[in-house]
Design an enzyme around this catalytic site. Structure first.
Site, PDB file in Angstrom:
ATOM      1  N   THR A 162       0.843  -1.337   0.065  1.00  0.00           N
ATOM      2  CA  THR A 162      -0.234  -0.053   0.023  1.00  0.00           C
ATOM      3  C   THR A 162       0.856   1.124   0.066  1.00  0.00           C
ATOM      4  OG1 THR A 162      -1.627  -1.121   1.306  1.00  0.00           O
ATOM      5  CG2 THR A 162      -1.763   1.182   1.413  1.00  0.00           C
ATOM      6  N   ARG A 190     -13.078  -7.925  -3.820  1.00  0.00           N
ATOM      7  CA  ARG A 190     -12.741  -7.464  -2.442  1.00  0.00           C
ATOM      8  C   ARG A 190     -11.904  -6.018  -2.391  1.00  0.00           C
ATOM      9  NH1 ARG A 190      -7.555  -5.588   0.084  1.00  0.00           N
ATOM     10  NH2 ARG A 190      -7.383  -6.233   2.063  1.00  0.00           N
ATOM     11  N   VAL A 191     -12.503  -5.451  -1.382  1.00  0.00           N
ATOM     12  CA  VAL A 191     -12.077  -3.928  -1.062  1.00  0.00           C
ATOM     13  C   VAL A 191     -11.360  -3.988   0.301  1.00  0.00           C
ATOM     14  CG1 VAL A 191     -12.843  -1.585  -0.465  1.00  0.00           C
ATOM     15  CG2 VAL A 191     -13.827  -2.806  -2.455  1.00  0.00           C
ATOM     16  N   GLY A 214      -0.961  -2.576   5.730  1.00  0.00           N
ATOM     17  CA  GLY A 214      -1.063  -3.844   6.321  1.00  0.00           C
ATOM     18  C   GLY A 214      -2.409  -4.687   5.938  1.00  0.00           C
ATOM     19  N   HIS A 215      -2.777  -5.451   6.640  1.00  0.00           N
ATOM     20  CA  HIS A 215      -3.771  -6.289   6.535  1.00  0.00           C
ATOM     21  C   HIS A 215      -5.180  -5.745   6.825  1.00  0.00           C
ATOM     22  CE1 HIS A 215      -6.438 -10.025   7.245  1.00  0.00           C
ATOM     23  NE2 HIS A 215      -6.023 -10.180   6.250  1.00  0.00           N
TER      24      HIS A 215
HETATM   25  N1  GLY Z   1      -3.836  -2.271   3.442  1.00  0.00           N
HETATM   26  C1  GLY Z   1      -4.024  -2.747   2.038  1.00  0.00           C
HETATM   27  C2  GLY Z   1      -5.289  -3.622   1.956  1.00  0.00           C
HETATM   28  O1  GLY Z   1      -5.508  -4.638   2.771  1.00  0.00           O
HETATM   29  O2  GLY Z   1      -5.899  -3.562   1.033  1.00  0.00           O
END
Ligand code: GLY
Length: 292
Positions: A162, A190-191, A214-215
């Site tokens: 990111t 997916r967003v 990150g996640h």
């Molecule tokens: N932080 C980026 C994502 O998970 O899409």
């Protein structure tokens, strides 16, 4: 004036370190060129994120990671701390500079978030054209997808990316911008956290601005950047606010993430739970960048 940028939480192999540092420095300089000339924080974060989107080292724009079917779908957001204006796009295919479309959504003002193929109706009206697959997809992105598919599902662990920028301008206004290809091997549609206000991106002149990496599925559950800015509004400085928000994420969910912050006093921070997070920061006097 002050700007801070990031190139994604994760692990940077030694061979990529110099390129990541150079990319972050270039992004900081692009933002400072705007701020130093009296430009707005909004224009500065767009200028910085464009540089990172164009750089194939980072997971945004050119070189972004791929969805399960081998195509790119991009998320991006920008927030103007002066008026809480928010513009974002999610899961838009074949978008060369996602931050420019997010900026167009902000400027238009009718909606805050446009998603998927249908977002191209607005994009075409505003003069955008889809990129070719060859323009956006690098050999490294294809290799990363092949490795993720071999594991059988989208990437839960390991390097992810990111890019983002936060700035404060001469007038004391703050802004945040974030852009990403999301997770390697994700489902189409997916967003992530990036285009959701208060999750990957938030800015409020009363506190400051924050951009997360990150996640995404974890970051959105704790509304990470809103947590940071709430702490800034309560009087914490950038480092304290960012570390406290990440500590909450770590304690509640345990995800890998990082966040960059600029507070209303011009303080910056870039803490991360991941081993690495390329980042850079600068003022008109000096520019710095580091991988961890
Ligand atoms: N932080 C980026 C994502 O998970 O899409």
């Amino acid at each position: 004036v002050r700007i801070v940028v990031h190139g994604g939480a994760g692990l940077v192999e030694p061979a990529r370190e110099a390129a990541c540092v150079a990319g972050c420095e270039a992004a900081v300089r692009a933002g400072l060129a705007v701020l130093g000339g009296g430009g707005s924080a909004v224009d500065a974060v767009v200028a910085a994120v464009r540089v990172l989107e164009d750089d194939p080292e980072f997971n945004a724009g050119v070189g972004c990671v791929l969805a399960r079917d081998g195509t790119p779908e991009l998320d991006a957001a920008i927030m103007d701390g002066a008026n809480l204006g928010f513009g974002a796009v999610g899961a838009v295919p074949l978008l060369r500079r996602p931050i420019d479309l997010a900026r167009a959504v902000l400027a238009d003002g009718e909606h805050a978030l446009l998603v998927g193929d249908a977002a191209w109706e607005f994009a075409r009206e505003r003069g955008f054209s889809p990129a070719s697959v060859d323009e956006l997809v690098t050999p490294r992105a294809r290799e990363r997808l092949a490795r993720a598919l071999a594991r059988g599902r989208s990437q839960d662990q390991g390097p992810r990316g990111t890019v983002g920028a936060c700035a404060i301008d001469l007038a004391g206004h703050v802004a945040a911008a974030t852009s990403t290809g999301g997770l390697v091997g994700k489902r189409r549609g997916r967003v992530g956290d990036t285009p959701l206000p208060g999750c990957g991106t938030y800015a409020d002149d009363l506190g400051g601005a924050a951009s997360a990496t990150g996640h995404g599925e974890s970051i959105m559950r704790v509304t990470l950047t809103r947590q940071v800015v709430d702490r800034l509004r309560a009087g914490a400085g950038a480092q304290e606010a960012a570390q406290a928000a990440l500590a909450d994420l770590a304690a509640r969910i345990g995800a890998e993430a990082g966040v960059i912050v600029v507070d209303r006093g011009g303080g910056v921070a870039a803490p991360h739970l991941s081993p690495d997070m390329p980042h850079g920061w600068g003022s008109v006097e000096s520019v710095h960048a580091a991988v961890r």
